[in-house]
Design an enzyme around this catalytic site. Structure first.
Site, PDB file in Angstrom:
ATOM      1  N   LEU A   1      40.437  46.486  40.966  1.00 24.50           N
ATOM      2  CA  LEU A   1      41.531  46.084  40.011  1.00 24.50           C
ATOM      3  C   LEU A   1      41.079  45.899  38.755  1.00 24.50           C
ATOM      4  CD1 LEU A   1      44.710  45.628  39.999  1.00 24.50           C
ATOM      5  CD2 LEU A   1      44.138  43.115  40.160  1.00 24.50           C
TER       6      LEU A   1
ATOM      7  N   GLU B   1      34.318  44.439  44.398  1.00 25.98           N
ATOM      8  CA  GLU B   1      34.816  43.199  43.698  1.00 25.98           C
ATOM      9  C   GLU B   1      35.318  42.244  44.935  1.00 25.98           C
ATOM     10  OE1 GLU B   1      38.853  43.988  41.929  1.00 25.98           O
ATOM     11  OE2 GLU B   1      39.314  45.705  43.477  1.00 25.98           O
TER      12      GLU B   1
ATOM     13  N   TYR C   1      52.880  43.649  42.750  1.00 23.56           N
ATOM     14  CA  TYR C   1      52.933  42.056  42.410  1.00 23.56           C
ATOM     15  C   TYR C   1      52.012  41.737  41.266  1.00 23.56           C
ATOM     16  CZ  TYR C   1      48.627  40.763  44.327  1.00 23.56           C
ATOM     17  OH  TYR C   1      46.987  40.883  44.851  1.00 23.56           O
TER      18      TYR C   1
ATOM     19  N   LYS D   1      47.802  47.433  41.712  1.00 21.74           N
ATOM     20  CA  LYS D   1      48.021  45.809  42.343  1.00 21.74           C
ATOM     21  C   LYS D   1      49.268  45.836  43.438  1.00 21.74           C
ATOM     22  CE  LYS D   1      47.573  41.237  40.837  1.00 21.74           C
ATOM     23  NZ  LYS D   1      46.343  40.722  41.550  1.00 21.74           N
TER      24      LYS D   1
END
Lengths: 291, 291
Positions: B205, B180, B33, B147
């Site tokens: 990411l 992250e 996505y 992702k």
């Protein structure tokens, strides 16, 4: 006869069975599932599967979508409407539908989907010839004890196996230790006839068939060691097999390029498989079960 | 005005927007996505988001559902039909619908869903006061560069943060290194005014806003060090912030129990945020873009 699915309160033709695009299962893999084996009109280890579903949902703080009694009624109705005697009953519970936002939405109704699909009774050649395994790195998350629908690494593993003409992928973590298969538990038998399988914990799913094998091995007088085992140990094993609810006890006759023993299914493996079939035959038929 | 979603070829009222129960996104998290920010009639970094979507799909061996030109037309139409000027455009691509089986099905059509949701222009208090971060163990899989919709660990992280009255969770791997946030990249500024953020790779990411910050920091004459940093370094930082497409550059003023510097948003952080807003204002308005 068209297949019928149960979706959030309704029995619908399979091809019209849909969920909302903001079902959190679709956007976040925010849900858990079970696959219950139906064998000659029996649901095998139904209670254990529902216990495990409850545990998965509990770990994810998803409320059960209904009482167990209601769930069992629907399971029977899905089996009946699909006239399934041998096959797979699939149950998926997600947190429900809400505007997309990572954190849990307040008080929404969990979603429940069930499907049933008849399958042939035995993949006979799998049990006659055994299957080939491909070992791959275990890239999954740290909570493999939760039977969640976040199965992306598992499908990538199964696909890698298929592309290598193998039936299943066994996943290997640091130190060369095998955790489990992409949709099965992994077992070896040592030269001393000891059954070895990975202990439960966060790295593997606590398989229902795995558990049944513990009882059967005990009856047969075998010892099971629950410990991590390496790829090298597996290559050198006397026997190897995999276990899961859809294919029971499946002999493994090759792992990567290593042929296991003489390349034939092992005697203990076949004995466990036969015993597991008798175990299933001894289950109470659905029609005589009060839901 | 009812919201309109795009689902596999049709524009449908949001409440009737559904996908099949055997869409592999629902059963296996088998999809990827993007969330593209719309700001005052502009889509921000559209090309970079579509590039990243292509990369995610490529890593999963999912074919693009259509040409980029067609995708961009639909994006514009979804924005238009929802009369969105500032908000979030959500795109989800899954491998498609097939009978449940882990390995990739032969030649099915990928599924494409898009939604648009208007949101207020700035969560002003977030930028005035900064937000609190909770650190949690990083329990995700080994391919966080993709992702994917397998976001279960991310939502559990965001929920843990919410329950600790924090806005975001920063995930920490072995050695106490921060990877992250659950839906953002993590940054600190050292006492020497060096910007520090984790290098891209399989553990995080590659954020689109993260990338824009590189250019802005360079313009401002700051140095960025791409390296892993520890929780202790973050506690002791001169400034800290998070970046993502929906909230741009968000000051972090507390991490766990540690107040960052004087507890106010840092100057560099605020400067980057202002500059990012100007960066967005400089994007080409949608109505003057050829799709």
């Amino acid at each position: 006869m068209p297949r019928i699915a149960y979706v959030n309160g309704a029995y619908v033709p399979h091809r019209h069975a849909t969920v909302h695009i903001e079902d959190r299962g679709y956007q976040f893999a925010d849900g858990a599932y079970e696959v219950v084996n139906a064998f000659r009109g029996r649901l095998i280890d139904e209670r254990l599967h529902l216990d495990r579903l409850d545990r998965s949902l509990g770990e994810l703080s998803i409320a059960p979508p209904m009482t167990r009694q209601a769930m069992r009624l629907i399971m029977r109705e899905v089996v009946r409407r699909n006239r399934m005697t041998t096959g797979l009953l699939y149950l998926q519970v997600t947190r429900g539908v809400a505007p997309r936002d990572h954190k849990f939405p307040p008080a929404i109704k969990p979603a429940l989907v069930m499907t049933a699909r008849s399958i042939p009774e035995f993949p006979k050649e799998m049990h006659d010839d055994g299957v080939k395994i491909l070992t791959i790195p275990d890239i999954r998350w740290a909570r493999c004890d939760i039977k969640s629908v976040a199965l992306l690494p598992n499908i990538l593993g199964k696909q890698a196996a298929a592309e290598a003409d193998a039936y299943e992928a066994w996943m290997v973590e640091a130190g060369d230790y095998i955790t489990e298969g992409s949709s099965s538990n992994a077992w070896i038998v040592t030269a001393d006839n000891i059954l070895v399988t990975r202990p439960t914990g966060n790295r593997i799913l606590a398989g229902i068939t795995r558990r049944a094998i513990f009882g059967m091995a005990e009856e047969l007088g075998y010892t099971i060691e629950e410990r991590a085992f390496t790829v090298a140990e597996a290559y050198a094993a006397k026997e190897a097999f995999m276990s899961n609810s859809s294919h029971f006890v499946t002999p493994v006759t090759q792992i990567d390029d290593a042929v296991i023993a003489n390349g034939k299914p092992g005697n203990l493996t076949l004995e466990l498989h036969e015993r597991y079939v008798r175990y299933m035959e001894a289950a109470i038929p659905l029609q005589s079960l009060e839901a």
